[in-house]
Design an enzyme around this catalytic site. Structure first.
Site, mmCIF file in Angstrom:
data_model
loop_
_atom_site.group_PDB
_atom_site.id
_atom_site.type_symbol
_atom_site.label_atom_id
_atom_site.label_comp_id
_atom_site.label_asym_id
_atom_site.label_seq_id
_atom_site.Cartn_x
_atom_site.Cartn_y
_atom_site.Cartn_z
ATOM 1 N N LYS A 5 0.815 -1.209 0.000
ATOM 2 C CA LYS A 5 0.000 0.000 0.000
ATOM 3 C C LYS A 5 0.853 1.264 0.000
ATOM 4 O O LYS A 5 2.010 1.264 0.421
ATOM 5 C CB LYS A 5 -1.004 -0.031 1.151
ATOM 6 C CG LYS A 5 -2.154 -0.998 0.832
ATOM 7 C CD LYS A 5 -3.253 -1.034 1.862
ATOM 8 C CE LYS A 5 -4.322 -2.035 1.379
ATOM 9 N NZ LYS A 5 -5.307 -2.350 2.424
ATOM 10 N N ARG B 255 -3.068 -10.231 4.819
ATOM 11 C CA ARG B 255 -3.570 -10.315 3.439
ATOM 12 C C ARG B 255 -2.483 -9.739 2.541
ATOM 13 O O ARG B 255 -2.190 -8.556 2.613
ATOM 14 C CB ARG B 255 -4.862 -9.506 3.331
ATOM 15 C CG ARG B 255 -5.479 -9.446 1.944
ATOM 16 C CD ARG B 255 -6.722 -8.565 1.938
ATOM 17 N NE ARG B 255 -7.306 -8.481 0.622
ATOM 18 C CZ ARG B 255 -6.896 -7.656 -0.336
ATOM 19 N NH1 ARG B 255 -5.897 -6.833 -0.115
ATOM 20 N NH2 ARG B 255 -7.495 -7.649 -1.508
HETATM 21 N N1 PMM Z 1 -7.390 -3.975 1.162
HETATM 22 C C1 PMM Z 1 -7.790 -3.998 -0.115
HETATM 23 C C2 PMM Z 1 -8.828 -4.845 -0.553
HETATM 24 N N2 PMM Z 1 -9.428 -5.672 0.326
HETATM 25 N N3 PMM Z 1 -9.658 -6.528 2.500
HETATM 26 C C3 PMM Z 1 -9.310 -6.515 3.785
HETATM 27 N N4 PMM Z 1 -9.942 -7.333 4.647
HETATM 28 N N5 PMM Z 1 -8.316 -5.706 4.261
HETATM 29 C C4 PMM Z 1 -7.651 -4.841 3.455
HETATM 30 O O1 PMM Z 1 -6.784 -4.103 3.942
HETATM 31 C C5 PMM Z 1 -8.014 -4.812 2.071
HETATM 32 C C6 PMM Z 1 -9.042 -5.681 1.624
HETATM 33 C C7 PMM Z 1 -7.140 -3.081 -1.096
HETATM 34 O O2 PMM Z 1 -5.862 -3.526 -1.410
HETATM 35 P P1 PMM Z 1 -5.460 -4.181 -2.830
HETATM 36 O O3 PMM Z 1 -5.936 -3.196 -3.880
HETATM 37 O O4 PMM Z 1 -3.996 -4.317 -2.760
HETATM 38 O O5 PMM Z 1 -6.158 -5.486 -2.957
#
Ligand code: PMM
Length: 252
Positions: free
Chosen positions: A207, A238
């Site tokens: 991020k 994640r």
């Molecule tokens: N961040 C993203 C998408 N889904 N779900 C959870 N539970 N926690 C997060 O921090 C989260 C998520 C966005 O990040 P990406 O674009 O790298 O997938």
């Protein structure tokens, strides 16, 4: 600490450059993460990058359902990353056993009811509004106390809608309506989130607040961050890269 591998089936994801936006390549990437030891594969069709516009339900379903069908058939534990109850229902029917709702139930008032009826795990993230203008909502007194109280309110709503407490996993929502300093403060004081008494998931992978100009630089920062989370009572991370995270966790 569990490793949840990210499988964004979106054409506009920064981190994977939209490389996995076809069913075939998405499934192949999912299989690769499985072979690397991913405990859960988190499949999402809607980008939540700051500034991202929403997509239609039909578009979201067409991106994720075929991928879930194929990966579930290969024995993967699947999480559906969606804010829509209808998509969660279709995904669970296709084989998902976790609903990852980045809005914590705020985007769709049918979500808690759906998760309760489906009986799956429910990942409830801290959220203040859709990505298009979430940066304007990054205003906090004490960010950790504010996130805790907003999470607690959604947890109460989830439980009163019938979701079993033991099915709830919480997430402070790193990068969602938060400035860099808010994200770092949440990570420094993550024990206070753990104190809420629910399993805690952290999604910091690659991020913006990590700095660096490329996914590679952010990847190195992500691994450092994960290293620092080991032993602090975190349920899972994640992440985009599964094998390096499995290794870093095992080596600490
Ligand atoms: N961040 C993203 C998408 N889904 N779900 C959870 N539970 N926690 C997060 O921090 C989260 C998520 C966005 O990040 P990406 O674009 O790298 O997938």
């Amino acid at each position: 600490m569990l490793v949840m591998g990210i499988l964004n089936v979106t054409p506009d994801s920064f981190s994977d450059g939209g490389e996995f936006n076809t069913v075939e390549t998405a499934v192949a990437h999912g299989v690769e993460m499985l072979s690397e030891g991913a405990d859960i594969i988190d499949i999402g069709g809607e980008s939540t990058r700051p500034g991202a516009e929403r997509i239609t339900e039909e578009e979201e379903l067409s991106r994720v359902i075929p991928v879930i069908n194929e990966l579930a058939a290969k024995g993967a534990v699947i999480s559906i990353d969606t804010m829509r109850a209808s998509v969660a229902r279709a995904a669970v029917k296709a084989g998902a056993t976790y609903i990852n709702d980045v809005s914590g139930g705020l985007a769709d008032d049918q979500m808690h009811k759906a998760a309760a009826e489906l009986g799956t795990f429910y990942i409830l993230m801290h959220w203040r509004g859709h990505s298009v203008d979430m940066n304007s909502k990054a205003i906090y007194g004490d960010v950790v106390l504010d996130v805790k109280s907003e999470l607690s309110r959604q947890i109460e709503k989830a439980i009163s809608a019938g979701i079993a407490p033991e099915k709830i996993i919480i997430d402070p929502g790193i990068g969602f309506a938060k400035e860099a300093e808010h994200n770092w403060e949440l990570i420094r004081r993550v024990n206070e989130i753990v104190d809420l008494g629910y399993p805690v998931l952290i999604g910091a992978s690659r991020k913006r607040f990590l700095g660096g100009d490329s996914p590679l630089e952010r990847e190195a920062a992500t691994l450092e961050l994960t290293k620092g989370l080991v032993g602090r009572g975190i349920w899972g991370v994640r992440v985009h890269s599964v094998a390096p995270h499995k290794k870093v966790i095992a080596d600490v």
